[in-house]
Design an enzyme around this catalytic site. Structure first.
Site, PDB file in Angstrom:
ATOM      1  N   HIS A 121     -15.931  -7.063 -13.453  1.00 40.51           N
ATOM      2  CA  HIS A 121     -14.912  -6.029 -13.622  1.00 40.51           C
ATOM      3  C   HIS A 121     -14.993  -5.553 -15.075  1.00 40.51           C
ATOM      4  O   HIS A 121     -15.324  -6.352 -15.956  1.00 40.51           O
ATOM      5  CB  HIS A 121     -13.565  -6.702 -13.348  1.00 40.51           C
ATOM      6  CG  HIS A 121     -12.388  -5.791 -13.249  1.00 40.51           C
ATOM      7  ND1 HIS A 121     -11.764  -5.251 -14.342  1.00 40.51           N
ATOM      8  CD2 HIS A 121     -11.699  -5.351 -12.175  1.00 40.51           C
ATOM      9  CE1 HIS A 121     -10.736  -4.520 -13.941  1.00 40.51           C
ATOM     10  NE2 HIS A 121     -10.671  -4.554 -12.633  1.00 40.51           N
ATOM     11  N   ASP A 198     -12.980 -15.544 -14.647  1.00 36.41           N
ATOM     12  CA  ASP A 198     -12.003 -14.522 -14.280  1.00 36.41           C
ATOM     13  C   ASP A 198     -11.646 -14.768 -12.804  1.00 36.41           C
ATOM     14  O   ASP A 198     -12.435 -14.494 -11.913  1.00 36.41           O
ATOM     15  CB  ASP A 198     -12.650 -13.147 -14.495  1.00 36.41           C
ATOM     16  CG  ASP A 198     -11.850 -12.007 -13.872  1.00 36.41           C
ATOM     17  OD1 ASP A 198     -10.814 -12.272 -13.230  1.00 36.41           O
ATOM     18  OD2 ASP A 198     -12.271 -10.852 -14.042  1.00 36.41           O
ATOM     19  N   GLN A 201      -9.531 -12.260  -8.658  1.00 37.61           N
ATOM     20  CA  GLN A 201      -9.799 -11.917  -7.269  1.00 37.61           C
ATOM     21  C   GLN A 201      -9.913 -13.159  -6.378  1.00 37.61           C
ATOM     22  O   GLN A 201      -9.909 -13.054  -5.160  1.00 37.61           O
ATOM     23  CB  GLN A 201     -11.108 -11.112  -7.218  1.00 37.61           C
ATOM     24  CG  GLN A 201     -11.251 -10.216  -6.031  1.00 37.61           C
ATOM     25  CD  GLN A 201     -10.123  -9.214  -5.932  1.00 37.61           C
ATOM     26  OE1 GLN A 201      -9.441  -9.178  -4.918  1.00 37.61           O
ATOM     27  NE2 GLN A 201      -9.891  -8.418  -6.959  1.00 37.61           N
ATOM     28  N   LYS A 224      -1.917  -9.981  -7.788  1.00 37.26           N
ATOM     29  CA  LYS A 224      -2.915 -10.056  -6.721  1.00 37.26           C
ATOM     30  C   LYS A 224      -2.617 -11.208  -5.771  1.00 37.26           C
ATOM     31  O   LYS A 224      -3.346 -11.429  -4.806  1.00 37.26           O
ATOM     32  CB  LYS A 224      -4.307 -10.194  -7.334  1.00 37.26           C
ATOM     33  CG  LYS A 224      -4.660  -8.967  -8.181  1.00 37.26           C
ATOM     34  CD  LYS A 224      -6.106  -8.630  -8.205  1.00 37.26           C
ATOM     35  CE  LYS A 224      -6.284  -7.320  -8.972  1.00 37.26           C
ATOM     36  NZ  LYS A 224      -7.538  -7.277  -9.697  1.00 37.26           N
ATOM     37  N   CYS A 362     -13.649  -0.312 -10.984  1.00 34.51           N
ATOM     38  CA  CYS A 362     -13.750  -0.878 -12.334  1.00 34.51           C
ATOM     39  C   CYS A 362     -15.006  -1.726 -12.482  1.00 34.51           C
ATOM     40  O   CYS A 362     -15.014  -2.723 -13.211  1.00 34.51           O
ATOM     41  CB  CYS A 362     -12.527  -1.705 -12.708  1.00 34.51           C
ATOM     42  SG  CYS A 362     -11.026  -0.767 -12.793  1.00 34.51           S
TER      43      CYS A 362
HETATM   44  C1  LIG Z   1      -7.889  -6.999 -10.860  1.00 38.07           C
HETATM   45  C2  LIG Z   1      -8.983  -7.655 -11.591  1.00 38.07           C
HETATM   46  C3  LIG Z   1      -8.973  -7.743 -12.992  1.00 38.07           C
HETATM   47  C4  LIG Z   1      -7.910  -7.107 -13.844  1.00 38.07           C
HETATM   48  O1  LIG Z   1      -6.647  -7.639 -13.596  1.00 38.07           O
HETATM   49  P1  LIG Z   1      -5.353  -6.995 -14.282  1.00 38.07           P
HETATM   50  O2  LIG Z   1      -4.224  -7.558 -13.511  1.00 38.07           O
HETATM   51  O3  LIG Z   1      -5.484  -5.504 -14.150  1.00 38.07           O
HETATM   52  O4  LIG Z   1      -5.364  -7.423 -15.716  1.00 38.07           O
HETATM   53  C5  LIG Z   1     -10.010  -8.405 -13.610  1.00 38.07           C
HETATM   54  N1  LIG Z   1     -11.002  -8.968 -12.893  1.00 38.07           N
HETATM   55  C6  LIG Z   1     -11.052  -8.916 -11.549  1.00 38.07           C
HETATM   56  C7  LIG Z   1     -12.175  -9.569 -10.815  1.00 38.07           C
HETATM   57  C8  LIG Z   1     -10.040  -8.256 -10.858  1.00 38.07           C
HETATM   58  O5  LIG Z   1     -10.087  -8.185  -9.536  1.00 38.07           O
END
Ligand SMILES: *Cc1c(COP(=O)(O)O)cnc(C)c1O
Length: 404
Positions: A121, A198, A201, A224, A362
């Site tokens: 992302h 990260d 997701q 999420k 993104c």
């Molecule tokens: C949604 C997402 C982000 C960003 O999350 P925010 O809540 O906008 O800070 C970063 N990495 C992944 C894989 C995502 O799905």
């Protein structure tokens, strides 16, 4: 027992009509919907004990502080962190990544190497590019293959004693690929590099155990995983959090302030300057409770059923191509219709009450890899149904007819 019809009653928004049709919400990878149990916690906070935390001697402030710190303990338990001060409350994944990237400015030297993946992302690319600009460190990229999987042999070739940090997402938001993070972490540690995962997701689908993973940093967003926007968490191993300097200065993060010298508060407050999203943090705890009550094993099994069903049904449409066909995959389907722009399909689907995402998600480097402007992305949550997938399939066919 997993009963989707019972679960759907928890989500008031699912009763909505959009353009005269029952809402089919398939944009869960962008943000999830909120159950009544979490909405009630938000209403209760503002109706009964809204106050600033950690400072007041009065009853409301103490109640808010207790609830906020209870939420931190819920997050600690959920991710199996060793200590609650290893959980830093943030405004979301992006904030957590920037906090770590900023902190590493002091720890990197020119010529050091940091590794990201081709599946990231933008929020897990840009902060590291900025870190490289500040320090002279070099950014290396783990490539991916046509299935949308990271190439692990190329990863191990990139590692050396120059590698200081590795950043990879747990699950790709654009393609749904589940990355082999255990292997990635183990190999990085073998050369002495730290790893940030990260998890934005992944957390709607799985329950990560940060101690079993032995990961150094793990970030997530509440929105999420059935919680509100604007709140998230950064897990960091205590030894790493102690090495990083504070990110922002302000109230709450200090031990003592004079104009000559300021000393910083202990963890976690060192990284929590200013008044946080108090209500959001408490609601994040409630969202974690909600998802655990349903159970992540049941969630994962059901979503996999939806993924398999949708993949099979969509592939029956002639000229439809799915991007991201990894063996290990979660309930995200990125696809295109031959000769038709994804944006046009998304617009027509909305007219039929179906919310999907179109564009680059993104993750422009992934779209560049496939040489496409973007995809149509349908992402499923545990409150979605096979009937909704049928609606998507028939609406996609209609859109194809209208646009070709
Ligand atoms: C949604 C997402 C982000 C960003 O999350 P925010 O809540 O906008 O800070 C970063 N990495 C992944 C894989 C995502 O799905």
């Amino acid at each position: 027992m997993f009963n989707v019809e019972t679960i759907r009653k928890d989500f008031p928004i699912l009763k909505r009509q959009v353009n005269g049709k029952s809402l089919v919400y398939f944009d869960n990878a962008a943000t999830s919907q909120t159950p009544q149990q979490v909405i009630d916690v938000i209403v209760d906070y503002y109706s009964n004990y809204n106050a600033n935390i950690h400072r007041g001697v009065h009853t409301l402030s103490q109640e808010a502080t207790d609830k906020y710190e209870q939420a931190r303990l819920k997050i600690q338990k959920h991710f199996n962190a060793k200590a609650s001060h290893e959980i830093i409350m943030t405004s979301g994944t992006t904030h957590g990544i920037n906090l770590v990237a900023s902190g590493f400015t002091a720890l990197l030297e020119k010529g050091d190497e940091i590794i990201v993946s081709a599946l990231e992302h933008h929020s897990n690319i840009v902060p590291w590019q900025m870190l490289c600009e500040r320090t002279g460190a070099i950014l290396k990229v783990i490539p991916m293959n046509d299935e949308g999987e990271l190439v692990m042999s190329a990863y191990t070739d990139l590692l050396s004693d120059k590698t200081k940090l590795v950043f990879v997402n747990h699950i790709s938001n654009a393609l749904g690929t589940i990355n082999p993070i255990e292997f990635i972490i183990q190999k990085a540690h073998a050369v002495g590099a730290a790893v940030l995962i990260d998890g934005a997701q992944a957390c709607p689908h799985v329950k990560p155990d940060v101690q079993a993973l032995d990961v150094d940093f793990y970030v997530a967003s509440a929105h999420k995983m059935c919680g509100p926007t604007g709140v998230g968490m950064l897990y960091g191993k205590e030894e790493w959090l102690n090495k990083l300097p504070p990110y922002q200065g302000g109230g709450e993060m200090i031990a003592e302030v004079t104009f000559e010298n300021t000393t910083y508060a202990d963890l976690p407050h060192k990284f929590e300057a200013g008044t946080p999203n108090i209500c959001g943090g408490i609601a994040f705890g409630a969202a974690i409770d909600y998802m655990n009550t349903i159970g992540f094993d049941k969630i994962a099994a059901y979503e996999h059923e939806l993924l398999d069903y949708a993949t099979a049904e969509l592939l029956k449409i002639e000229g439809l191509k799915i991007y991201g066909t990894a063996k290990e995959k979660t309930s995200v389907i990125s696809f295109n219709l031959e000769g038709i722009h994804p944006y046009d399909v998304g617009t027509l689907l909305d007219k039929m009450g179906i919310a999907v995402r179109t564009g680059h998600h993104c993750a422009q480097p992934i779209m560049n890899y496939f040489k496409i402007p973007g995809t149509i992305r349908a992402s499923f949550a545990f409150y979605n149904t096979k009937e909704e997938i049928d609606a998507l399939v028939s609406a996609t066919k209609k859109a194809q007819l209208m646009l070709s």
